[in-house]
Design an enzyme around this catalytic site. Structure first.
Site, mmCIF file in Angstrom:
data_model
loop_
_atom_site.group_PDB
_atom_site.id
_atom_site.type_symbol
_atom_site.label_atom_id
_atom_site.label_comp_id
_atom_site.label_asym_id
_atom_site.label_seq_id
_atom_site.Cartn_x
_atom_site.Cartn_y
_atom_site.Cartn_z
ATOM 1 N N ASN A 226 0.800 -1.217 0.000
ATOM 2 C CA ASN A 226 0.000 0.000 0.000
ATOM 3 C C ASN A 226 0.837 1.272 0.000
ATOM 4 O O ASN A 226 0.384 2.307 -0.511
ATOM 5 C CB ASN A 226 -0.925 -0.002 1.221
ATOM 6 N N TYR B 256 4.000 9.984 -11.401
ATOM 7 C CA TYR B 256 3.122 9.159 -10.575
ATOM 8 C C TYR B 256 2.335 8.195 -11.460
ATOM 9 O O TYR B 256 2.226 6.996 -11.160
ATOM 10 C CB TYR B 256 2.173 10.046 -9.777
ATOM 11 N N LYS C 7 2.358 4.011 -11.508
ATOM 12 C CA LYS C 7 1.175 3.172 -11.326
ATOM 13 C C LYS C 7 0.897 2.312 -12.556
ATOM 14 O O LYS C 7 0.367 1.206 -12.434
ATOM 15 C CB LYS C 7 -0.025 4.045 -10.974
#
Length: 229
Positions: free
Chosen positions: A76, A141, A145
């Site tokens: 996470n 970012y 991802k």
């Protein structure tokens, strides 16, 4: 997999989605290692705080040594620096890739033999809708991802014969510290997202689409890419 009686390690468990995941796992009857760079910031009852920096190989190895009974790994921990790929800082590019991609990969590599040795289990990677939509102002970012998406799919195939299921969670904006600078409209409740993710883990769902916006973006991947003006 059944959460009750499982042994979970949640990275970034001191706040946001990670905190909710750790708390709900405890409530489900799991033993939980709540990992954070500063374990003293973990303020949850019923968990075992664990100091961990996912970008530090020695720290990852030590976590795998200490948490040798893990059957569920929740990757996470993440960072978002709102950094463009061309005009932004290369230091920030590396920081986001190291935390959001290389960190979860290192954790998975370290804990795969642990989980296998404990009879099998699961890995959950927390990704984002920006794995599939790539705003320029958050280019690094989004790239990290997107890499997590690819990793999840490849590692799922690789680890299945070892009795380890791999799921990935895709979600848009949540009401967490990471998105505090944004308007509150349209943000999901991280407690609800955590509950969805854990139900999906129990059901063995490989790809968890946590909100309507994410589902629409996922469905639109086959659309023709248009040139930017």
């Amino acid at each position: 997999m059944e959460l009750k009686g499982s042994v979970a390690l949640v990275t970034g468990a001191n706040r946001g989605l990670g905190r909710h995941l750790a708390q709900q796992l405890v409530n489900s009857g799991a033993k939980v290692y709540a990992a954070a760079r500063r374990p003293e910031t973990v303020e949850l009852e019923g968990v075992t705080p664990l100091g961990l920096d996912v970008t530090d190989e020695n720290s990852v190895r030590e976590a795998a040594r200490i948490a040798s009974d893990v059957t569920l790994l929740v990757n996470n921990a993440g960072v978002s620096l709102y950094n463009p790929l061309v005009s932004g800082s290369m230091e920030n590019v590396h920081a986001e890739m190291n935390t959001n991609f290389f960190g979860p990969l290192a954790m998975t590599r370290a804990f795969a033999p642990v989980i296998e040795g404990n009879g099998g289990g699961a890995v959950l990677n927390v990704a984002s809708v920006v794995a599939w939509m790539h705003p320029a102002q958050a280019g690094s970012y989004a790239a990290s991802k997107a890499a997590t998406w690819a990793m999840s799919n490849a590692v799922r195939e690789e680890l299945a014969p070892r009795g380890i299921a791999v799921s990935a969670l895709y979600v848009g904006l949540m009401d967490t510290e990471m998105t505090a600078v944004m308007p509150p409209e349209g943000k999901s409740d991280p407690a609800d997202i955590a509950a969805q993710a854990l139900r999906a883990i129990e059901e063995g769902t490989p790809e968890i689409l946590a909100d309507e916006g994410t589902r629409l973006v996922r469905q639109g991947l086959s659309a023709t890419l248009t040139a930017q003006a």
